[in-house]
Design a protein around this motif. Sequence first.
Motif, PDB file in Angstrom:
ATOM      1  N   GLN A   1      -9.575   3.443  -4.230  1.00  0.00           N
ATOM      2  CA  GLN A   1      -8.192   2.960  -4.202  1.00  0.00           C
ATOM      3  C   GLN A   1      -7.335   3.605  -5.283  1.00  0.00           C
ATOM      4  O   GLN A   1      -6.231   4.108  -5.005  1.00  0.00           O
ATOM      5  CB  GLN A   1      -8.158   1.439  -4.394  1.00  0.00           C
ATOM      6  N   ASP A   2      -7.823   3.598  -6.509  1.00  0.00           N
ATOM      7  CA  ASP A   2      -7.008   4.054  -7.631  1.00  0.00           C
ATOM      8  C   ASP A   2      -6.718   5.548  -7.561  1.00  0.00           C
ATOM      9  O   ASP A   2      -5.567   5.981  -7.688  1.00  0.00           O
ATOM     10  CB  ASP A   2      -7.702   3.712  -8.949  1.00  0.00           C
TER      11      ASP A   2
ATOM     12  N   THR B   1      -4.375   6.429  -4.657  1.00  0.00           N
ATOM     13  CA  THR B   1      -2.993   6.088  -4.992  1.00  0.00           C
ATOM     14  C   THR B   1      -2.407   7.148  -5.919  1.00  0.00           C
ATOM     15  O   THR B   1      -1.259   7.586  -5.748  1.00  0.00           O
ATOM     16  CB  THR B   1      -2.916   4.699  -5.658  1.00  0.00           C
TER      17      THR B   1
ATOM     18  N   LYS C   1      -4.380  -4.700 -10.482  1.00  0.00           N
ATOM     19  CA  LYS C   1      -4.681  -4.276  -9.121  1.00  0.00           C
ATOM     20  C   LYS C   1      -3.576  -4.646  -8.130  1.00  0.00           C
ATOM     21  O   LYS C   1      -3.305  -3.905  -7.182  1.00  0.00           O
ATOM     22  CB  LYS C   1      -6.013  -4.869  -8.659  1.00  0.00           C
TER      23      LYS C   1
ATOM     24  N   TRP D   1      -1.549  -1.899  -5.726  1.00  0.00           N
ATOM     25  CA  TRP D   1      -1.248  -2.043  -4.295  1.00  0.00           C
ATOM     26  C   TRP D   1       0.251  -1.908  -4.045  1.00  0.00           C
ATOM     27  O   TRP D   1       0.681  -1.290  -3.069  1.00  0.00           O
ATOM     28  CB  TRP D   1      -1.752  -3.385  -3.770  1.00  0.00           C
TER      29      TRP D   1
ATOM     30  N   SER E   1       1.145   1.750  -4.147  1.00  0.00           N
ATOM     31  CA  SER E   1       0.756   2.451  -2.920  1.00  0.00           C
ATOM     32  C   SER E   1       1.709   2.117  -1.779  1.00  0.00           C
ATOM     33  O   SER E   1       2.034   2.975  -0.950  1.00  0.00           O
ATOM     34  CB  SER E   1      -0.687   2.101  -2.534  1.00  0.00           C
TER      35      SER E   1
ATOM     36  N   VAL F   1      -4.459   3.598   2.126  1.00  0.00           N
ATOM     37  CA  VAL F   1      -5.356   3.249   1.022  1.00  0.00           C
ATOM     38  C   VAL F   1      -6.256   2.083   1.410  1.00  0.00           C
ATOM     39  O   VAL F   1      -7.459   2.074   1.117  1.00  0.00           O
ATOM     40  CB  VAL F   1      -4.550   2.914  -0.253  1.00  0.00           C
ATOM     41  N   GLN F   2      -5.693   1.115   2.101  1.00  0.00           N
ATOM     42  CA  GLN F   2      -6.460  -0.058   2.498  1.00  0.00           C
ATOM     43  C   GLN F   2      -7.580   0.295   3.477  1.00  0.00           C
ATOM     44  O   GLN F   2      -8.694  -0.224   3.379  1.00  0.00           O
ATOM     45  CB  GLN F   2      -5.529  -1.106   3.124  1.00  0.00           C
TER      46      GLN F   2
ATOM     47  N   THR G   1     -10.053   4.282   2.012  1.00  0.00           N
ATOM     48  CA  THR G   1     -10.671   4.541   0.714  1.00  0.00           C
ATOM     49  C   THR G   1     -11.981   3.777   0.564  1.00  0.00           C
ATOM     50  O   THR G   1     -12.271   2.846   1.314  1.00  0.00           O
ATOM     51  CB  THR G   1      -9.726   4.151  -0.433  1.00  0.00           C
TER      52      THR G   1
ATOM     53  N   THR H   1     -14.074   1.906  -2.458  1.00  0.00           N
ATOM     54  CA  THR H   1     -14.140   1.405  -3.825  1.00  0.00           C
ATOM     55  C   THR H   1     -15.453   0.684  -4.103  1.00  0.00           C
ATOM     56  O   THR H   1     -15.903   0.594  -5.239  1.00  0.00           O
ATOM     57  CB  THR H   1     -12.958   0.438  -4.088  1.00  0.00           C
TER      58      THR H   1
ATOM     59  N   ARG I   1     -10.499  -5.431  -6.214  1.00  0.00           N
ATOM     60  CA  ARG I   1      -9.631  -4.794  -5.227  1.00  0.00           C
ATOM     61  C   ARG I   1      -9.033  -5.816  -4.264  1.00  0.00           C
ATOM     62  O   ARG I   1      -7.811  -5.854  -4.044  1.00  0.00           O
ATOM     63  CB  ARG I   1     -10.435  -3.749  -4.453  1.00  0.00           C
TER      64      ARG I   1
END
Length: 221
Positions: free
Chosen positions: A14-15, A18, A163, A167, A170, A179-180, A183, A185, A204
């Motif tokens: 995720q990170d 983004t 977090k 979001w 993003s 991303v949701q 990705t 994580t 997350r």
Amino acid sequence: MKNEKAVVVFSGGQDSTTCLFWAIMNFKEVATVTFDYGQRHSAEIECARKIAEELGVSFKVLDMSLINQLSANALTRDDIAITAEEDGLPSTFVPGRNHLFLSFAAVYADAIGSRHLITGVSQTDFSGYPDCRDTFIRSLNVTLNLAMDKQFIIHTPLMWLDKADVWELSDTLGALDFVQEKTLTCYNGIPSTGCGECPACKLRNEGLARYKSKKMAGAVE
């Protein structure tokens, strides 16, 4: 920065994803560098590769398996339990990881004519990892510049975001769904919402729930 090239330290999570969208918006050319350090699952590297291909940025994997010969931790050893804390640090802490990754990323950046490095570390949601703190990044930036006689700039777009804020970023970048859904994580190698049980998934998913709640409240107002 629009006319310059940047290198994103990229894991497919995720990170860093983004950060990749942030880099694409802010730089003329973007390259990604991913590290194979003997992770529990190779799915992370393949996820990163697919994202880089889909977004049309270059992708390079560097072999950092030496780390696995030097330290025992839950990210490289499946016989070590994933715990939130162990002797003050999470069992998932890989000693020296960000130090080494950013140092090698700088060498790669220099080779391709870039002075900008981007990493998704955060002091706000740093999970107890000392190498995610702002003081470390600032110190390393000075060290790299002195060691290589260059003027690198390490960008940390997520440093002061939790977090939920990540979001939100993003979403602002038009990448929330990407991303949701695309990705990885999860410490157990499960993409998207993951296993739901490991510390990474909880951080997350709780952040996403907070952001959606905030967004809904704003819409109601």
